[in-house]
Design an enzyme around this catalytic site. Sequence first.
Site, short mmCIF file in Angstrom:
data_model
loop_
_atom_site.label_atom_id
_atom_site.label_comp_id
_atom_site.label_asym_id
_atom_site.label_seq_id
_atom_site.Cartn_x
_atom_site.Cartn_y
_atom_site.Cartn_z
N ALA A 11 4.96 9.25 44.02
CA ALA A 11 5.91 9.23 42.91
C ALA A 11 6.64 7.90 42.87
O ALA A 11 7.86 7.85 42.72
CB ALA A 11 6.90 10.39 43.05
N LEU A 223 -8.23 -6.32 41.25
CA LEU A 223 -7.85 -7.44 42.13
C LEU A 223 -8.00 -8.76 41.38
O LEU A 223 -7.18 -9.67 41.50
CB LEU A 223 -8.73 -7.46 43.39
CG LEU A 223 -8.57 -6.30 44.37
CD1 LEU A 223 -9.47 -6.53 45.59
CD2 LEU A 223 -7.12 -6.16 44.82
N ARG A 262 -7.70 -21.36 23.88
CA ARG A 262 -8.51 -20.99 25.05
C ARG A 262 -7.63 -20.78 26.28
O ARG A 262 -7.99 -20.09 27.21
CB ARG A 262 -9.55 -22.09 25.34
CG ARG A 262 -10.59 -22.23 24.26
CD ARG A 262 -11.38 -23.50 24.43
NE ARG A 262 -10.49 -24.68 24.45
CZ ARG A 262 -10.90 -25.91 24.70
NH1 ARG A 262 -12.16 -26.14 24.97
NH2 ARG A 262 -10.04 -26.91 24.68
N SER A 271 8.63 -21.16 37.69
CA SER A 271 9.66 -20.34 38.33
C SER A 271 9.84 -20.77 39.77
O SER A 271 9.13 -21.63 40.29
CB SER A 271 9.27 -18.87 38.28
OG SER A 271 8.13 -18.65 39.10
N CYS A 278 2.71 -6.78 44.41
CA CYS A 278 1.24 -6.77 44.29
C CYS A 278 0.53 -8.12 44.33
O CYS A 278 -0.53 -8.21 44.95
CB CYS A 278 0.85 -6.02 43.03
SG CYS A 278 1.23 -4.27 43.20
#
Length: 464
Positions: A11, A223, A262, A271, A278
Amino acid sequence: MKVKNICCIGAGYVGGPTMAIIAQKSPEITVTVVDINEQRIAAWNDPDVEQIPIYEPGLSEVVAEARGRNLFFSTDVDAAIDAADMIFISVNTPTKTYGMGKGMAADLKYIELCARQIARVATTDKIVVEKSTLPVRTAEALKNILDNTGNGVNFQILSNPEFLAEGTAVSDLHKPDRVLIGGDLDTEAGREAIQALVAVYAHWVTKDNILTTNVWSSELSKLTANAFLAQRVSSINALSELCEVTGADIQEVSKAIGMDSRIGPKFLQASVGFGGSCFQKDILNLVYIAKSFGLHEVADYWEQVIIMNDHQKRRFAAKLVKTLYNTVSGKRIAMLGWAFKKDTNDTRESASIYVADYLLNEQAMVVVYDPKVTQEQILADLDYLGTRSEAENRTLIKVVNSAEAACEQAHAVALMTEWDAFKSLDWNSIYDQMLKPAFLFDGRRLLDRKVLEEIGFDFYAIGS
Ligand SMILES: NC(=O)C1=CN([C@@H]2O[C@H](COP(=O)(O)OP(=O)(O)OC[C@H]3O[C@@H](n4cnc5c(N)ncnc54)[C@H](O)[C@@H]3O)[C@@H](O)[C@H]2O)C=CC1
Ligand SMILES: O=C(O)[C@H]1O[C@H](OP(=O)(O)OP(=O)(O)OC[C@H]2O[C@@H](n3ccc(=O)[nH]c3=O)[C@H](O)[C@@H]2O)[C@H](O)[C@@H](O)[C@@H]1O
């Protein structure tokens, strides 16, 4: 086959929002989200829907609509498995911290536990869906466990990776660029299972946007998608450093290259470094897989994305120290933002953690404000690094509940997360409250240099 009862194990940031949307859009399907974390489940069931454990714009409204109707949260994992005809596995798959593949491979112990539990409990045929991000060919291991320890039950395994981004989870789920479903295309039962899941998404996603592939392509595509996205950030961040020494401006470069159809304009925002649970984990996993097949050039190529990201975080912190006359010892540094991006309370792998750690090593007094992250979380993130004792972390870092309080009497401000509210702060009054010269380091290119310099700040922004 028509799915009537779904169970989702896990959850978290994926299981919660994903199942809430499935339940919202498919009122005739009962959806039960289960977790072993009792506190988390209690929060999902909190009568005050604003107290659900994950902050995502629009999510509490969706939960309010479906919860108690056909969306349920429970800790009774066995019962939910038994009742379901389709089971999503959405548990965490962190980087391994021990043994073979330590620091690179995905730790699949939670996945395996789920498979064993399903095998033990199931008494009727099930479709098992990999929702977690997994190394290519994990479905093979899952099938092996299910088929060899089951009760003669038939299992079909699908891969259905999730592409939502935090902070925009609800809109990403409502309008996905694509839904990817991998399954056994070679057998009738496999094709039926795929179609059963297609039918769930078809409640709100057009068929053209639902892509079906073999299982391995689906696992590897997840991935690959994250690796490509992260690679764009590292590419633009690599060039931000070059901009700083040449007089070019990374915003102008991003715009100029992004107008090439493209290349495209998205994901070219320089940043202080990407964070989140992830990108790093999935790229390390990809690198590990490539290495395990002896593909060393492939592994090195992707590893560079991580190396660049680590450099960007360190470089930002080092620039701050250097600008403050090579020492921040005893100086008060305000950090605005701790979440890894705006509109989420998730801090996993946030650049702020590493920049703060660097500054604490330099004996700075770091004062943090984030609109959605608690003091408890900030301290836990620092403690997890293990750089210094918990007591020292508590002496050196302070968490306050407004940006103004963080900046008061500060030598410098480091803007770490691009929360919209930081744009409209009263920078004039913040300037007045700071020590002079007042340094401002914009790690997100959020603020207008001209305005800030006119106020009097010594202003530094990534990439210019
Ligand atoms: N966070 C994100 O934005 C995205 C994450 N993913 C992937 O989705 C997967 C889950 O990620 P998150 O939701 O962020 O993780 P999370 O850590 O927020 O949630 C995972 C949940 O699974 C529970 N759990 C673990 N083992 C269990 C078991 N045996 N039985 C019952 N519950 C169990 C944990 O208690 C935890 O609440 C990962 O593989 C991740 O890579 C994919 C796309 C987006
Ligand atoms: O597998 C996952 O977990 C998810 O990972 C990312 O989503 P997420 O990490 O939630 O957020 P992103 O918007 O991708 O941002 C990741 C990090 O990159 C940074 N970023 C992003 C874009 C950009 O141009 N520049 C940049 O620095 C963000 O600030 C943030 O720290 C992907 O975008 C999702 O598609 C994927 O499902």
